[in-house]
Motif scaffolding. Structure first.
Motif, mmCIF file in Angstrom:
data_model
loop_
_atom_site.group_PDB
_atom_site.id
_atom_site.type_symbol
_atom_site.label_atom_id
_atom_site.label_comp_id
_atom_site.label_asym_id
_atom_site.label_seq_id
_atom_site.Cartn_x
_atom_site.Cartn_y
_atom_site.Cartn_z
ATOM 1 N N TYR A 61 0.812 -1.209 0.000
ATOM 2 C CA TYR A 61 0.000 0.000 0.000
ATOM 3 C C TYR A 61 0.851 1.268 0.000
ATOM 4 O O TYR A 61 0.479 2.257 -0.625
ATOM 5 C CB TYR A 61 -0.981 0.030 1.170
ATOM 6 C CG TYR A 61 -1.907 1.214 1.068
ATOM 7 C CD1 TYR A 61 -2.934 1.211 0.133
ATOM 8 C CD2 TYR A 61 -1.717 2.357 1.834
ATOM 9 C CE1 TYR A 61 -3.767 2.303 -0.020
ATOM 10 C CE2 TYR A 61 -2.554 3.458 1.686
ATOM 11 C CZ TYR A 61 -3.571 3.422 0.763
ATOM 12 O OH TYR A 61 -4.386 4.514 0.608
ATOM 13 N N LYS A 75 -0.098 3.988 -2.825
ATOM 14 C CA LYS A 75 -0.665 5.318 -2.567
ATOM 15 C C LYS A 75 0.113 6.435 -3.255
ATOM 16 O O LYS A 75 -0.417 7.522 -3.446
ATOM 17 C CB LYS A 75 -0.820 5.581 -1.078
ATOM 18 C CG LYS A 75 0.446 5.841 -0.322
ATOM 19 C CD LYS A 75 0.153 6.078 1.142
ATOM 20 C CE LYS A 75 1.417 6.303 1.918
ATOM 21 N NZ LYS A 75 1.155 6.492 3.336
ATOM 22 N N TYR A 89 -13.020 7.834 -2.162
ATOM 23 C CA TYR A 89 -12.099 7.443 -1.097
ATOM 24 C C TYR A 89 -11.055 8.525 -0.856
ATOM 25 O O TYR A 89 -10.613 9.191 -1.790
ATOM 26 C CB TYR A 89 -11.331 6.168 -1.479
ATOM 27 C CG TYR A 89 -12.145 4.919 -1.597
ATOM 28 C CD1 TYR A 89 -12.478 4.173 -0.480
ATOM 29 C CD2 TYR A 89 -12.556 4.457 -2.844
ATOM 30 C CE1 TYR A 89 -13.210 2.997 -0.584
ATOM 31 C CE2 TYR A 89 -13.284 3.283 -2.969
ATOM 32 C CZ TYR A 89 -13.608 2.556 -1.830
ATOM 33 O OH TYR A 89 -14.325 1.401 -1.955
ATOM 34 N N THR A 90 -10.635 8.629 0.392
ATOM 35 C CA THR A 90 -9.412 9.337 0.747
ATOM 36 C C THR A 90 -8.322 8.271 0.818
ATOM 37 O O THR A 90 -8.603 7.082 0.671
ATOM 38 C CB THR A 90 -9.546 10.008 2.117
ATOM 39 O OG1 THR A 90 -9.723 8.975 3.109
ATOM 40 C CG2 THR A 90 -10.713 10.983 2.165
ATOM 41 N N HIS A 91 -7.089 8.658 1.084
ATOM 42 C CA HIS A 91 -6.036 7.656 1.235
ATOM 43 C C HIS A 91 -6.371 6.688 2.367
ATOM 44 O O HIS A 91 -6.171 5.474 2.231
ATOM 45 C CB HIS A 91 -4.687 8.318 1.485
ATOM 46 C CG HIS A 91 -3.979 8.723 0.225
ATOM 47 N ND1 HIS A 91 -2.627 8.818 0.141
ATOM 48 C CD2 HIS A 91 -4.443 9.051 -1.008
ATOM 49 C CE1 HIS A 91 -2.273 9.189 -1.073
ATOM 50 N NE2 HIS A 91 -3.369 9.346 -1.785
ATOM 51 N N ASP A 92 -6.893 7.211 3.489
ATOM 52 C CA ASP A 92 -7.207 6.355 4.631
ATOM 53 C C ASP A 92 -8.339 5.381 4.322
ATOM 54 O O ASP A 92 -8.242 4.189 4.628
ATOM 55 C CB ASP A 92 -7.565 7.198 5.867
ATOM 56 C CG ASP A 92 -6.356 7.919 6.446
ATOM 57 O OD1 ASP A 92 -5.210 7.499 6.163
ATOM 58 O OD2 ASP A 92 -6.561 8.905 7.179
ATOM 59 N N SER A 93 -9.418 5.868 3.720
ATOM 60 C CA SER A 93 -10.540 4.970 3.427
ATOM 61 C C SER A 93 -10.181 3.995 2.297
ATOM 62 O O SER A 93 -10.639 2.847 2.293
ATOM 63 C CB SER A 93 -11.812 5.747 3.109
ATOM 64 O OG SER A 93 -11.649 6.588 1.990
ATOM 65 N N TYR A 101 -7.286 2.716 1.926
ATOM 66 C CA TYR A 101 -6.480 1.700 2.601
ATOM 67 C C TYR A 101 -7.381 0.600 3.170
ATOM 68 O O TYR A 101 -7.031 -0.577 3.126
ATOM 69 C CB TYR A 101 -5.626 2.342 3.692
ATOM 70 C CG TYR A 101 -4.717 1.382 4.411
ATOM 71 C CD1 TYR A 101 -3.838 0.555 3.708
ATOM 72 C CD2 TYR A 101 -4.719 1.300 5.795
ATOM 73 C CE1 TYR A 101 -3.000 -0.331 4.373
ATOM 74 C CE2 TYR A 101 -3.878 0.414 6.462
ATOM 75 C CZ TYR A 101 -3.024 -0.391 5.739
ATOM 76 O OH TYR A 101 -2.193 -1.276 6.394
ATOM 77 N N GLU A 102 -8.548 0.978 3.678
ATOM 78 C CA GLU A 102 -9.500 -0.015 4.193
ATOM 79 C C GLU A 102 -9.972 -0.937 3.065
ATOM 80 O O GLU A 102 -10.071 -2.142 3.247
ATOM 81 C CB GLU A 102 -10.687 0.653 4.876
ATOM 82 C CG GLU A 102 -10.335 1.345 6.172
ATOM 83 C CD GLU A 102 -9.661 0.433 7.185
ATOM 84 O OE1 GLU A 102 -10.151 -0.699 7.402
ATOM 85 O OE2 GLU A 102 -8.635 0.856 7.759
#
Length: 186
Positions: free
Chosen positions: A40, A44, A62-66, A68-69
């Motif tokens: 990841y 990213k 999505y953001t980077h955090d979401s 990633y999920e």
């Protein structure tokens, strides 16, 4: 003479260190390679601050955090990706990609060969739109999903909701459901 040498050395150094801009095809290739290796941190670097995934009526920003999920969810199924073809059209890439996974195998659509339209913003992937999945049998897919969900609701209600839970825990429960279902059918 020394100054000329020093200037030439600095000039060569600066030219050699300048960032080489990747082509859109190279970005897509590196993106799928990073997905394949479950990296990841590398992946990213190829996506914009926000990325939108669309498939039919399903539109997910999505953001980077979401993202990633979603990445963790997908990695639980040990999904592999192989690019079949990349075609550039109007600063977008049409990618034909073959995917294999435990989930697709259970849903009787393994491998899944899909085409995606990939858009870019500032040299990074900002949107991946599913166009079509060649040879996919959505009737069998839906029948297998319905059968699994019904069976889980009747036999393992503690796993209820796994089908819509796009977290890593949801994927783990999805795999548990598949394993329990298969074991019961033997």
């Amino acid at each position: 003479m020394k100054n000329t040498f020093l200037i030439l050395f600095l000039l060569c150094f600066l030219i050699g260190c300048s960032d080489q801009k990747l082509t859109n095809k190279e970005i897509v290739t590196k993106y799928y390679n990073a997905r394949n290796t479950a990296n990841y941190n590398e992946l990213k670097t190829f996506i914009n601050d926000s990325i939108t995934i669309t498939a039919g009526d399903y539109i997910m920003p999505y953001t980077h955090d979401s993202f990633y999920e979603e990445f963790k969810w997908d990695s639980i199924f040990r999904t592999s990706y192989k690019i079949v073809e990349l075609v550039e059209k109007n600063d977008q890439i049409i990618a034909s990609v073959t995917s294999n996974s435990i989930r697709f195998e259970f849903l009787k659509n393994n491998p899944l060969v899909c085409q995606y339209k990939i858009s870019f913003t500032s040299g990074k992937i900002s949107k991946i739109e599913s166009l079509e999945c060649i040879g996919a049998n959505w009737k069998i897919w839906q029948r297998k999903v319905d059968s699994l969900v019904s069976w889980v609701n009747a036999n393992h209600p503690e796993l209820d909701g796994f089908i819509n839970d796009m977290t890593m825990n949801g994927a783990i429960n999805y795999l548990k459901a598949i394993e329990l279902y298969k074991k019961n059918k033997k």
